[in-house]
Design a protein around this motif. Structure first.
Motif, PDB file in Angstrom:
ATOM      1  N   SER A   1      43.608  32.596  47.134  1.00  0.00           N
ATOM      2  CA  SER A   1      42.347  31.989  46.692  1.00  0.00           C
ATOM      3  C   SER A   1      42.618  30.753  45.841  1.00  0.00           C
ATOM      4  CB  SER A   1      41.533  33.015  45.901  1.00  0.00           C
ATOM      5  OG  SER A   1      40.340  32.444  45.408  1.00  0.00           O
TER       6      SER A   1
ATOM      7  N   GLY B   1      44.745  36.727  45.095  1.00  0.00           N
ATOM      8  CA  GLY B   1      44.511  35.785  44.005  1.00  0.00           C
ATOM      9  C   GLY B   1      45.263  34.481  44.218  1.00  0.00           C
TER      10      GLY B   1
ATOM     11  N   SER C   1      40.886  33.840  39.690  1.00  0.00           N
ATOM     12  CA  SER C   1      41.654  34.487  40.755  1.00  0.00           C
ATOM     13  C   SER C   1      42.965  35.065  40.226  1.00  0.00           C
ATOM     14  CB  SER C   1      41.950  33.474  41.872  1.00  0.00           C
ATOM     15  OG  SER C   1      40.761  32.974  42.433  1.00  0.00           O
TER      16      SER C   1
ATOM     17  N   CYS D   1      42.684  38.431  38.136  1.00  0.00           N
ATOM     18  CA  CYS D   1      42.281  39.675  38.798  1.00  0.00           C
ATOM     19  C   CYS D   1      43.384  40.721  38.829  1.00  0.00           C
ATOM     20  CB  CYS D   1      41.795  39.380  40.214  1.00  0.00           C
ATOM     21  SG  CYS D   1      40.179  38.578  40.271  1.00  0.00           S
TER      22      CYS D   1
ATOM     23  N   GLY E   1      36.036  33.517  40.686  1.00  0.00           N
ATOM     24  CA  GLY E   1      37.327  34.093  41.052  1.00  0.00           C
ATOM     25  C   GLY E   1      37.356  35.598  40.848  1.00  0.00           C
TER      26      GLY E   1
ATOM     27  N   VAL F   1      37.916  37.731  44.657  1.00  0.00           N
ATOM     28  CA  VAL F   1      39.269  38.221  44.975  1.00  0.00           C
ATOM     29  C   VAL F   1      39.308  39.742  45.168  1.00  0.00           C
ATOM     30  CG1 VAL F   1      41.619  38.482  44.067  1.00  0.00           C
ATOM     31  CG2 VAL F   1      40.496  36.244  44.005  1.00  0.00           C
TER      32      VAL F   1
END
Length: 426
Positions: free
Chosen positions: A152, A149, A281, A284, A348, A352
């Motif tokens: 990203s 995450g 992201s 997550c 996202g 991820v």
């Protein structure tokens, strides 16, 4: 093991130097690439007898070509040799490439800048497999989603900042010379960070690396196909890059034609999209409760479809001239921004967990090659995305909101596929 926030990783040597290395690299790629495209568009009438539009498309092709040529070799090297050493050598090469680019920028040798764009793409090709293959070696399983995450988020924020920086520099009188200094400085920063990346050990010391660029890239596909859930996860990520490239490519025309916006509107659209991806992201880790699971992926895919459809209906029929402030304050335009942020958030949530799943489910001695295969397929999907845009918008004469609607409906098929993948993966 105690559960902590992903942000604590930014205070640890096993992660922070790598994070800064990849952030500076993504920033520099986009600073250089966008500055070059703007210089070609606004300060030349074409190169080598070619029109500006042709040169810009050639530049995009030259940057992406190395992924097809060298990914096979890059993946094998990352599986064969110690990864922190590869990172340092790749970043050292970046200093050399950017030093040559600085000279070309300083003296206005644009043909040379195109060649260096190919070399920059080559450098990115060799960094790509190490970038994601190193994470499972420095992070535990319950940190993998959070670490991905952060990577990203960092990548997309660096893309945004690099793009904005290029635009700001192009507005200054000594644009080329300032860009020359900037790209070398960022390359040096990246190398200094890379020197602090800790060693990870060698995964496969017996592997022989033949120099057969195209053949080895083709061989990557068979390695990636060994485990069907992993292959489906790769294709799902590549679809997101297809979708993301389609949105990002059309933002300038969308802002001008459909929102009657000035250049600040383009920057705002890009910013909202990337802020959304960063938020998704970061979410997550909490949603997966630090586990390797694909549970958020179908919901992300569903959101991509629903919000993409809503974006079609949110675009005003008779837009009035707008600035970034209009979009932030006018309810008609706020809905457009809401949809773009939402699409980013869902993106996202979508990618991820898929990255973490691929890293977790691949054997260490093949992990970098599978990441390299992912990079090749990503590049292929982005090329097809550009061709699709040309056909749908140019030949079929569909308006940009209609193109976004079409993408959202096709994403519905992807939703079905990732829902099945989630249950197969467990």
């Amino acid at each position: 093991m105690a559960i902590h926030s992903q942000f604590r990783l930014l205070g640890q040597r096993r992660f922070l130097p790598f994070y800064l290395t990849q952030f500076s690299g993504a920033f520099n790629d986009n600073l250089y690439k966008n500055a070059l495209l703007l210089l070609i568009a606004y300060q030349t009438t074409g190169l080598m007898g070619l029109s500006v539009n042709t040169v810009i498309n050639l530049a995009a092709f030259l940057f992406i070509l190395p992924f097809f040529l060298f990914s096979g070799i890059a993946g094998q090297m990352a599986d064969r040799y110690e990864k922190s050493a590869i990172i340092r050598k790749v970043k050292l090469a970046e200093i050399g490439i950017m030093a040559m680019a600085a000279l070309a920028l300083w003296f206005g040798w644009y043909e040379g800048l195109l060649i260096l764009l190919f070399l920059m793409g080559t450098q990115s090709t060799f960094f790509g497999p190490v970038k994601y293959a190193i994470l499972p070696q420095v992070l535990s399983d319950d940190e993998l989603v959070g670490g991905n995450g952060l990577v990203s988020m960092g990548t997309f924020v660096a893309i945004l900042l690099g793009t904005i920086a290029a635009g700001v520099l192009m507005g200054l009188e000594a644009a080329a010379k300032l860009t020359a200094v900037g790209v070398v400085a960022m390359a040096v920063v990246g190398y200094l960070a890379a020197r602090k990346v800790p060693q990870t050990g060698i995964a496969s010391s017996e592997q022989v690396i033949p120099f057969r660029p195209i053949l080895e890239t083709w061989h990557l596909m068979s390695v990636a196909a060994e485990r069907k859930p992993v292959l489906w996860a790769i294709l799902a990520i590549s679809w997101f890059w297809f979708l993301g490239a389609a949105y990002l490519t059309q933002f300038p025309s969308f802002a001008y034609s459909n929102l009657q916006g000035d250049e600040t509107v383009v920057t705002l659209l890009l910013s909202m999209f990337i802020v959304g991806i960063s938020i998704g992201s970061m979410m997550c880790e909490r949603l997966t409760k630090h586990r390797i699971t694909l549970a958020p992926v179908p919901w992300g895919a569903l959101g991509l479809t629903l919000l993409g459809v809503d974006l079609f209906f949110a675009v005003p029929v008779n837009p009035q001239p707008s600035t970034w402030w209009t979009l932030m304050t006018d309810p008609v335009y706020i809905r457009v921004l809401f949809d773009l942020v939402g699409i980013g958030v869902c993106g996202g949530l979508f990618i991820v967990p898929l990255y973490a799943f691929i890293q977790h489910e691949t054997p260490p001695n093949k992990r970098a090659r599978i990441i390299a295969a992912l990079n090749v397929i990503n590049a292929l999907f982005m090329v097809v995305s550009a061709l699709t845009g040309i056909v749908v918008l140019g030949i079929l004469d569909v308006a940009i909101p209609g193109f976004f609607l079409l993408l959202s409906l096709v994403n519905g098929i992807v939703l079905i596929a990732v829902w099945r993948l989630r249950h197969k993966a467990g």
